[in-house]
Design a protein around this motif. Sequence first.
Motif, PDB file in Angstrom:
ATOM      1  N   THR A 100     -47.459 -22.458 -13.702  1.00  0.00           N
ATOM      2  CA  THR A 100     -48.344 -23.026 -12.681  1.00  0.00           C
ATOM      3  C   THR A 100     -47.730 -22.874 -11.302  1.00  0.00           C
ATOM      4  OG1 THR A 100     -49.268 -24.624 -14.244  1.00  0.00           O
ATOM      5  CG2 THR A 100     -49.530 -25.116 -11.908  1.00  0.00           C
ATOM      6  N   TYR A 101     -46.430 -23.186 -11.188  1.00  0.00           N
ATOM      7  CA  TYR A 101     -45.728 -23.008  -9.917  1.00  0.00           C
ATOM      8  C   TYR A 101     -45.755 -21.534  -9.480  1.00  0.00           C
ATOM      9  CZ  TYR A 101     -43.648 -27.708  -9.762  1.00  0.00           C
ATOM     10  OH  TYR A 101     -43.445 -29.050  -9.657  1.00  0.00           O
ATOM     11  N   LEU A 102     -45.527 -20.638 -10.436  1.00  0.00           N
ATOM     12  CA  LEU A 102     -45.483 -19.215 -10.124  1.00  0.00           C
ATOM     13  C   LEU A 102     -46.821 -18.718  -9.587  1.00  0.00           C
ATOM     14  CD1 LEU A 102     -43.924 -16.497 -10.252  1.00  0.00           C
ATOM     15  CD2 LEU A 102     -44.774 -16.250 -12.601  1.00  0.00           C
ATOM     16  N   PHE A 103     -47.914 -19.095 -10.252  1.00  0.00           N
ATOM     17  CA  PHE A 103     -49.240 -18.633  -9.851  1.00  0.00           C
ATOM     18  C   PHE A 103     -49.689 -19.234  -8.526  1.00  0.00           C
ATOM     19  CE2 PHE A 103     -50.141 -18.069 -14.634  1.00  0.00           C
ATOM     20  CZ  PHE A 103     -49.566 -16.809 -14.592  1.00  0.00           C
ATOM     21  N   ASN A 104     -49.067 -20.362  -8.141  1.00  0.00           N
ATOM     22  CA  ASN A 104     -49.410 -20.993  -6.870  1.00  0.00           C
ATOM     23  C   ASN A 104     -48.480 -20.559  -5.744  1.00  0.00           C
ATOM     24  OD1 ASN A 104     -51.666 -23.292  -7.025  1.00  0.00           O
ATOM     25  ND2 ASN A 104     -50.595 -23.218  -8.985  1.00  0.00           N
ATOM     26  N   GLY A 105     -47.636 -19.544  -5.996  1.00  0.00           N
ATOM     27  CA  GLY A 105     -46.814 -18.967  -4.947  1.00  0.00           C
ATOM     28  C   GLY A 105     -45.645 -19.811  -4.502  1.00  0.00           C
ATOM     29  N   MET A 106     -45.215 -20.775  -5.318  1.00  0.00           N
ATOM     30  CA  MET A 106     -44.132 -21.663  -4.920  1.00  0.00           C
ATOM     31  C   MET A 106     -42.762 -21.144  -5.353  1.00  0.00           C
ATOM     32  SD  MET A 106     -45.890 -25.370  -5.714  1.00  0.00           S
ATOM     33  CE  MET A 106     -44.447 -26.248  -5.114  1.00  0.00           C
ATOM     34  N   VAL A 107     -42.732 -20.125  -6.204  1.00  0.00           N
ATOM     35  CA  VAL A 107     -41.474 -19.596  -6.733  1.00  0.00           C
ATOM     36  C   VAL A 107     -40.934 -18.511  -5.808  1.00  0.00           C
ATOM     37  CG1 VAL A 107     -40.392 -18.358  -8.646  1.00  0.00           C
ATOM     38  CG2 VAL A 107     -42.103 -20.132  -9.106  1.00  0.00           C
ATOM     39  N   ASP A 108     -39.624 -18.569  -5.519  1.00  0.00           N
ATOM     40  CA  ASP A 108     -38.950 -17.484  -4.795  1.00  0.00           C
ATOM     41  C   ASP A 108     -38.624 -16.407  -5.831  1.00  0.00           C
ATOM     42  OD1 ASP A 108     -37.114 -15.809  -3.467  1.00  0.00           O
ATOM     43  OD2 ASP A 108     -36.564 -17.440  -2.115  1.00  0.00           O
ATOM     44  N   VAL A 109     -39.516 -15.438  -5.955  1.00  0.00           N
ATOM     45  CA  VAL A 109     -39.441 -14.461  -7.043  1.00  0.00           C
ATOM     46  C   VAL A 109     -38.156 -13.630  -6.968  1.00  0.00           C
ATOM     47  CG1 VAL A 109     -40.579 -12.482  -8.111  1.00  0.00           C
ATOM     48  CG2 VAL A 109     -41.953 -14.369  -7.220  1.00  0.00           C
ATOM     49  N   LYS A 110     -37.744 -13.212  -5.759  1.00  0.00           N
ATOM     50  CA  LYS A 110     -36.551 -12.378  -5.635  1.00  0.00           C
ATOM     51  C   LYS A 110     -35.302 -13.128  -6.087  1.00  0.00           C
ATOM     52  CE  LYS A 110     -38.124  -9.160  -2.085  1.00  0.00           C
ATOM     53  NZ  LYS A 110     -37.840  -8.563  -0.750  1.00  0.00           N
ATOM     54  N   THR A 111     -35.218 -14.419  -5.770  1.00  0.00           N
ATOM     55  CA  THR A 111     -34.081 -15.222  -6.229  1.00  0.00           C
ATOM     56  C   THR A 111     -34.104 -15.362  -7.743  1.00  0.00           C
ATOM     57  OG1 THR A 111     -34.040 -16.452  -4.146  1.00  0.00           O
ATOM     58  CG2 THR A 111     -32.916 -17.447  -6.022  1.00  0.00           C
ATOM     59  N   ALA A 112     -35.281 -15.601  -8.304  1.00  0.00           N
ATOM     60  CA  ALA A 112     -35.406 -15.741  -9.751  1.00  0.00           C
ATOM     61  C   ALA A 112     -34.998 -14.467 -10.476  1.00  0.00           C
ATOM     62  CB  ALA A 112     -36.840 -16.125 -10.121  1.00  0.00           C
ATOM     63  N   PRO A 205     -29.619 -28.410  -6.527  1.00  0.00           N
ATOM     64  CA  PRO A 205     -28.717 -28.763  -5.421  1.00  0.00           C
ATOM     65  C   PRO A 205     -28.070 -27.537  -4.789  1.00  0.00           C
ATOM     66  CG  PRO A 205     -28.304 -30.155  -7.331  1.00  0.00           C
ATOM     67  CD  PRO A 205     -29.236 -29.074  -7.780  1.00  0.00           C
ATOM     68  N   HIS A 206     -27.730 -26.523  -5.620  1.00  0.00           N
ATOM     69  CA  HIS A 206     -27.088 -25.326  -5.087  1.00  0.00           C
ATOM     70  C   HIS A 206     -28.024 -24.571  -4.142  1.00  0.00           C
ATOM     71  CE1 HIS A 206     -24.481 -21.783  -5.013  1.00  0.00           C
ATOM     72  NE2 HIS A 206     -25.573 -21.057  -5.201  1.00  0.00           N
ATOM     73  N   MET A 207     -29.276 -24.420  -4.552  1.00  0.00           N
ATOM     74  CA  MET A 207     -30.231 -23.715  -3.703  1.00  0.00           C
ATOM     75  C   MET A 207     -30.503 -24.478  -2.409  1.00  0.00           C
ATOM     76  SD  MET A 207     -33.030 -22.347  -6.483  1.00  0.00           S
ATOM     77  CE  MET A 207     -32.614 -21.095  -7.707  1.00  0.00           C
ATOM     78  N   ALA A 208     -30.529 -25.809  -2.506  1.00  0.00           N
ATOM     79  CA  ALA A 208     -30.790 -26.607  -1.309  1.00  0.00           C
ATOM     80  C   ALA A 208     -29.615 -26.563  -0.336  1.00  0.00           C
ATOM     81  CB  ALA A 208     -31.094 -28.056  -1.707  1.00  0.00           C
ATOM     82  N   LEU A 209     -28.376 -26.620  -0.872  1.00  0.00           N
ATOM     83  CA  LEU A 209     -27.191 -26.689  -0.018  1.00  0.00           C
ATOM     84  C   LEU A 209     -26.724 -25.317   0.456  1.00  0.00           C
ATOM     85  CD1 LEU A 209     -25.116 -29.417  -1.899  1.00  0.00           C
ATOM     86  CD2 LEU A 209     -26.140 -29.631   0.365  1.00  0.00           C
ATOM     87  N   LYS A 210     -26.649 -24.368  -0.460  1.00  0.00           N
ATOM     88  CA  LYS A 210     -26.055 -23.061  -0.146  1.00  0.00           C
ATOM     89  C   LYS A 210     -27.074 -22.026   0.321  1.00  0.00           C
ATOM     90  CE  LYS A 210     -21.968 -24.512  -1.313  1.00  0.00           C
ATOM     91  NZ  LYS A 210     -20.947 -24.765  -0.253  1.00  0.00           N
ATOM     92  N   LEU A 211     -28.258 -22.031  -0.299  1.00  0.00           N
ATOM     93  CA  LEU A 211     -29.264 -21.047   0.071  1.00  0.00           C
ATOM     94  C   LEU A 211     -30.266 -21.578   1.086  1.00  0.00           C
ATOM     95  CD1 LEU A 211     -30.043 -19.402  -3.393  1.00  0.00           C
ATOM     96  CD2 LEU A 211     -28.249 -18.846  -1.742  1.00  0.00           C
ATOM     97  N   LYS A 212     -30.092 -22.864   1.479  1.00  0.00           N
ATOM     98  CA  LYS A 212     -30.955 -23.477   2.499  1.00  0.00           C
ATOM     99  C   LYS A 212     -32.436 -23.379   2.129  1.00  0.00           C
ATOM    100  CE  LYS A 212     -27.218 -24.134   4.824  1.00  0.00           C
ATOM    101  NZ  LYS A 212     -26.578 -25.473   4.797  1.00  0.00           N
ATOM    102  N   MET A 213     -32.722 -23.591   0.849  1.00  0.00           N
ATOM    103  CA  MET A 213     -34.086 -23.472   0.359  1.00  0.00           C
ATOM    104  C   MET A 213     -34.748 -24.844   0.345  1.00  0.00           C
ATOM    105  SD  MET A 213     -35.292 -21.788  -3.284  1.00  0.00           S
ATOM    106  CE  MET A 213     -34.428 -20.254  -2.955  1.00  0.00           C
ATOM    107  N   PRO A 214     -36.001 -24.970   0.784  1.00  0.00           N
ATOM    108  CA  PRO A 214     -36.706 -26.252   0.697  1.00  0.00           C
ATOM    109  C   PRO A 214     -36.707 -26.768  -0.737  1.00  0.00           C
ATOM    110  CG  PRO A 214     -37.952 -24.693   2.006  1.00  0.00           C
ATOM    111  CD  PRO A 214     -36.824 -23.916   1.393  1.00  0.00           C
ATOM    112  N   ILE A 215     -36.620 -28.087  -0.902  1.00  0.00           N
ATOM    113  CA  ILE A 215     -36.432 -28.661  -2.234  1.00  0.00           C
ATOM    114  C   ILE A 215     -37.594 -28.333  -3.164  1.00  0.00           C
ATOM    115  CG2 ILE A 215     -37.428 -30.892  -1.540  1.00  0.00           C
ATOM    116  CD1 ILE A 215     -34.546 -30.286  -4.042  1.00  0.00           C
ATOM    117  N   SER A 216     -38.834 -28.326  -2.645  1.00  0.00           N
ATOM    118  CA  SER A 216     -39.977 -28.018  -3.509  1.00  0.00           C
ATOM    119  C   SER A 216     -39.909 -26.581  -4.027  1.00  0.00           C
ATOM    120  CB  SER A 216     -41.293 -28.241  -2.754  1.00  0.00           C
ATOM    121  OG  SER A 216     -41.331 -27.448  -1.585  1.00  0.00           O
ATOM    122  N   ARG A 217     -39.449 -25.651  -3.187  1.00  0.00           N
ATOM    123  CA  ARG A 217     -39.313 -24.247  -3.594  1.00  0.00           C
ATOM    124  C   ARG A 217     -38.139 -24.082  -4.552  1.00  0.00           C
ATOM    125  NH1 ARG A 217     -42.089 -20.112  -1.768  1.00  0.00           N
ATOM    126  NH2 ARG A 217     -41.302 -17.972  -1.768  1.00  0.00           N
TER     127      ARG A 217
END
Length: 299
Positions: A100-112, A205-217
């Motif tokens: 559901t998250y993927l189809f709604n464009g919320m996933v960072d596909v390149k990171t995944a 936490p790693h994505m939020a702190l190190k990759l500066k990614m919004p928490i929802s993403r």
Amino acid sequence: MKIWPLLLKAPKYLGLWMLADIAYVFFLSFFIDAIIPLSFSKFVFVHFLAIGVGAMVMFTGLGAGILWIPVLTFLEIRPSEAVAISIFTQIAGKGTGSLTYLFNGMVDVKTAVAFIPMALVGVTLGFLFSFYMRGYEQFLLYIFVFIASYLLIRTIQSLRSLTPAIKAPQVIPPPVIYAGSYPVVILSSFFTGLLSIGNSDWLIPHMALKLKMPISRAVATSLLIMFVTILFYLVLTCLGVWQGYASWPHGTYLLFATCSGVIVGGQIGTRLIRISWFERYQKHTFIVLLGASIIHLLC
């Protein structure tokens, strides 16, 4: 603020999921305690518990193993077998929710895409190491509490990150940042294979702190990685049983109650994140649930 319209609007079909779940419970009630060794009262308790767990997992990104291991040990399932049951349950809930998250464009596909191969390496190592941990049930719980405590501290630290919770595509970090994250992905996935502790508990936490990614993403991306990881764990388990190195865990009859529950819960959780009040306290909910699981195991 009207909450129900936000929960029931697109992505659609929450009502259909609920109706399908009611039909499933009605149909299965004819086989409970007759063919399936599970009382109806216990089935209902575990089923509604699964709905709550599925909702919180998809809303906060908390690995369901953190919640399921204490519950399954309370239901007198051995920790080593609870790991497999927990992971099998997560496939159902995280599959529907992460897609559901993927189809709604919320996933960072390149990171995944960059992290998934490392996650598969880690979960394979954890799965193989688990064969050497059989018979050390109490020690497994101690490791579980230690890792969960570390994750709790790490998440509290990430509260200082004031990254805005927006869902628009962000600037993708360069590949060198991905390479620096590989040890975290492998180590977190190792504990997924060993203890069913979700690698999402580390990656958020790693994505939020190190990759500066919004928490929802970060939640959406890490849950997709976790889903692929546990799906691969199922393949490893099937191969182990086929080759005679492992057997199906005791208590798998609980999957009749848990899998359908987490599917509905997963659909609810992906909708909670669209409500601003819930999104504001996403990390705080993560911390409370993680802390409660640790306290339960210590007691």
